[in-house]
Design an enzyme around this catalytic site. Structure first.
Site, PDB file in Angstrom:
ATOM      1  N   ASP A 464       6.941  -1.167   7.169  1.00  0.00           N
ATOM      2  CA  ASP A 464       7.375  -0.314   6.067  1.00  0.00           C
ATOM      3  C   ASP A 464       6.652   1.021   6.177  1.00  0.00           C
ATOM      4  O   ASP A 464       5.434   1.095   5.977  1.00  0.00           O
ATOM      5  CB  ASP A 464       7.068  -1.007   4.739  1.00  0.00           C
ATOM      6  CG  ASP A 464       7.635  -0.262   3.531  1.00  0.00           C
ATOM      7  OD1 ASP A 464       7.952   0.934   3.662  1.00  0.00           O
ATOM      8  OD2 ASP A 464       7.738  -0.881   2.454  1.00  0.00           O
ATOM      9  N   HIS A 465       7.409   2.082   6.489  1.00  0.00           N
ATOM     10  CA  HIS A 465       6.775   3.374   6.732  1.00  0.00           C
ATOM     11  C   HIS A 465       6.247   4.031   5.458  1.00  0.00           C
ATOM     12  O   HIS A 465       5.556   5.056   5.514  1.00  0.00           O
ATOM     13  CB  HIS A 465       7.770   4.320   7.416  1.00  0.00           C
ATOM     14  CG  HIS A 465       7.130   5.254   8.406  1.00  0.00           C
ATOM     15  ND1 HIS A 465       5.777   5.542   8.406  1.00  0.00           N
ATOM     16  CD2 HIS A 465       7.652   5.969   9.442  1.00  0.00           C
ATOM     17  CE1 HIS A 465       5.506   6.388   9.374  1.00  0.00           C
ATOM     18  NE2 HIS A 465       6.629   6.666  10.026  1.00  0.00           N
ATOM     19  N   ARG A 466       6.553   3.465   4.297  1.00  0.00           N
ATOM     20  CA  ARG A 466       5.952   3.971   3.063  1.00  0.00           C
ATOM     21  C   ARG A 466       4.471   3.624   2.995  1.00  0.00           C
ATOM     22  O   ARG A 466       3.679   4.311   2.351  1.00  0.00           O
ATOM     23  CB  ARG A 466       6.670   3.387   1.843  1.00  0.00           C
ATOM     24  CG  ARG A 466       8.126   3.785   1.699  1.00  0.00           C
ATOM     25  CD  ARG A 466       8.789   3.040   0.562  1.00  0.00           C
ATOM     26  NE  ARG A 466       8.762   1.588   0.771  1.00  0.00           N
ATOM     27  CZ  ARG A 466       9.298   0.702  -0.079  1.00  0.00           C
ATOM     28  NH1 ARG A 466       9.877   1.129  -1.200  1.00  0.00           N
ATOM     29  NH2 ARG A 466       9.242  -0.592   0.193  1.00  0.00           N
TER      30      ARG A 466
END
Length: 495
Positions: A464-466
């Site tokens: 998850d690039h968040r």
């Protein structure tokens, strides 16, 4: 207090609202004990056995096998005091959960206007409404909120309710006794019996699944098993016969005209259970969390040799040792070095977890499930091996509980068992990273300046690039690769 108690389908947790009755483990007339398993139910996550809430004698099974039942719906009636003698009429369980005397008394006009159409899969009773012995009027009553007879409709997929009698407003002239509703045969654990009275097809759950997979209509078959039950051979013969006798489809291609295929060459599979939940979760995750996937090819020759030495140790000879065990250990050690990977995006905050519930994706006959090993980071390598073996065996047997599939924090999917090099896996909802472990193959590899055959695998990490940026994801994947390239050196350096 009534001695007949209705047992409702309990809340199975994790937001599950319904379950499909796979098989009854008891039948009408059986004397059961407290907590004795009475029914096997398939939810969107697992097949579970539900125990009896009371001891006593089974009076009624409300739904046949194959019926999807909502949580809170009655599934079985139990006589909790079977030694007290014959049942009195007032003690007969009502279909609304209320005493029979609370039912509204219909008028003669409303009774005459009742139109009852049996729902799909229901056994049509022999008596809908009319005079009954003793100058009383029989009325078909279903389940659900209490309503008048004119508004009552059978619920789809439910076994038809029994006739409940209420006083008639006008004393009728003497008439011959009317027939009683057709009895619904109670399915047993083995589901024996052919096509029972009322059209119920009796076959074991595995046979039903086979028929569904092959597109065979069980209601059209004549069973060859005990009491006329339908067997696997009956289904397979019907399937092969349907293919053999199917008329060839001839299409004349003119210009761009495409051939036309008949409906008999299409298979329609209902989306339910595990497959339905998986589809919902994957769609939600794919379009919610911004996925990034990185890949790393690793020389696992030293790791494979370490596994061989481990298998040769006396205390490990009865333990299942596979490359996946080392991958799991590598992930757990890498999480200690990069704890942010083991976290959840919660909108206005990131929840970093100090425990690792390690999910292992498992392909089963019911679909893909991801049970997890609770607090896997605290386990020794031997305990981790035993936990993984038990987890996979339980999943393959279809006995994974909903609790075992909830609360996962980080997942490994072993696509290598299918001969695949790697993949771009989708995150399970609520998790920030998932590792795909590819097949270990002998490949040419530059080792000490020379090209040699080595045991090589490819890892694919989706995150998850968040939460995880490229640097963190790369370091986490690199540490896993370093451990697999030289487990002994990594353990000395990291612990």
């Amino acid at each position: 207090m009534s001695r007949i108690k209705e047992f409702n389908l309990p809340d199975l947790g994790e937001g599950l609202t319904e379950g499909e009755i796979l098989s009854w483990l008891v039948k009408v007339g059986d004397v059961i004990e407290l907590n004795q398993p009475i029914v096997e139910v398939e939810t969107a996550k697992a097949a579970v056995e539900i125990p009896a809430k009371w001891a006593g004698r089974v009076q009624r099974l409300f739904h046949p096998e194959g019926t999807t039942v909502e949580v809170g719906t009655p599934i079985i009636a139990i006589d909790t005091d079977p030694d007290a003698g014959p049942l009195d009429t007032p003690d007969t369980p009502s279909t609304t959960g209320q005493p029979n005397g609370d039912l509204p008394t219909p008028s003669a006009a409303s009774l005459a206007a009742v139109e009852v159409a049996p729902a799909e899969g229901m056994v049509e009773p022999g008596l809908i409404g009319g005079p009954a012995p003793g100058g009383r009027t029989a009325v078909l009553v279903g389940y659900g909120p209490r309503t008048t007879a004119a508004k009552r409709r059978p619920r789809k997929g439910a076994v038809p309710a029994q006739a409940v009698t209420t006083p008639a407003p006008v004393a009728p002239a003497p008439v011959a006794p009317a027939p009683q509703p057709a009895a619904v045969p109670a399915p047993g654990r083995n589901g024996q019996g052919g096509t029972a009275a009322g059209g119920l097809v009796l076959a074991k759950p595995p046979v039903r699944k086979l028929a569904k997979d092959l597109g065979v209509d069980l209601s059209t078959l004549t069973g060859s098993g005990p009491l006329g039950s339908i067997t696997r051979e009956d289904v397979q013969q019907a399937a092969s016969g349907a293919v053999a006798t199917a008329e060839p489809i001839t299409a004349t291609v003119v210009g761009t005209t495409a051939p036309s295929f008949g409906a008999d060459r299409e298979q329609r599979i209902p989306v339910k259970g595990v497959r339905k939940l998986t589809a919902e979760n994957m769609s939600r995750s794919a379009f919610t969390a911004p996925h990034v996937t990185e890949f790393l090819t690793v020389d696992m020759t030293r790791a494979m040799k370490a596994l061989d030495r481990l298998r040769g140790r006396r205390e490990w000879r009865d333990v299942r040792v596979s490359p996946l065990l080392l991958v799991a250990k590598a992930v757990l050690l890498a999480v200690k070095r990069h704890p942010m990977v083991n976290s959840t995006w919660a909108g206005d905050e990131i929840v970093v977890k100090e425990y690792v519930n390690l999910g292992i994706a498992a392909a089963t006959e019911r679909g893909l499930i991801v049970p997890n090993i609770k607090d896997a980071g605290r386990l020794t390598l031997r305990e981790l091996a035993d936990a993984m073996t038990g987890l996979v065996q339980t999943a393959k047997a279809g006995r994974t509980s909903p609790a075992d599939m909830s609360g996962g924090t980080l997942t490994i999917t072993n696509v290598g068992v299918f001969g695949v090099d790697t993949g771009t896996p989708i995150l399970p909802p609520g998790e920030s990273a998932i590792l795909a472990f590819g097949a270990v193959r002998e490949m040419p590899w530059v080792h000490k300046g020379k090209v040699r055959p080595r045991q090589v695998t490819t890892l694919g990490l989706s995150f998850d690039h968040r939460i995880i940026d490229g640097e963190l994801g790369s370091k986490f994947l690199r540490d896993i690769g370093d451990f697999l390239a030289d487990p002994e050196a990594a353990l000395l350096a990291w612990t």
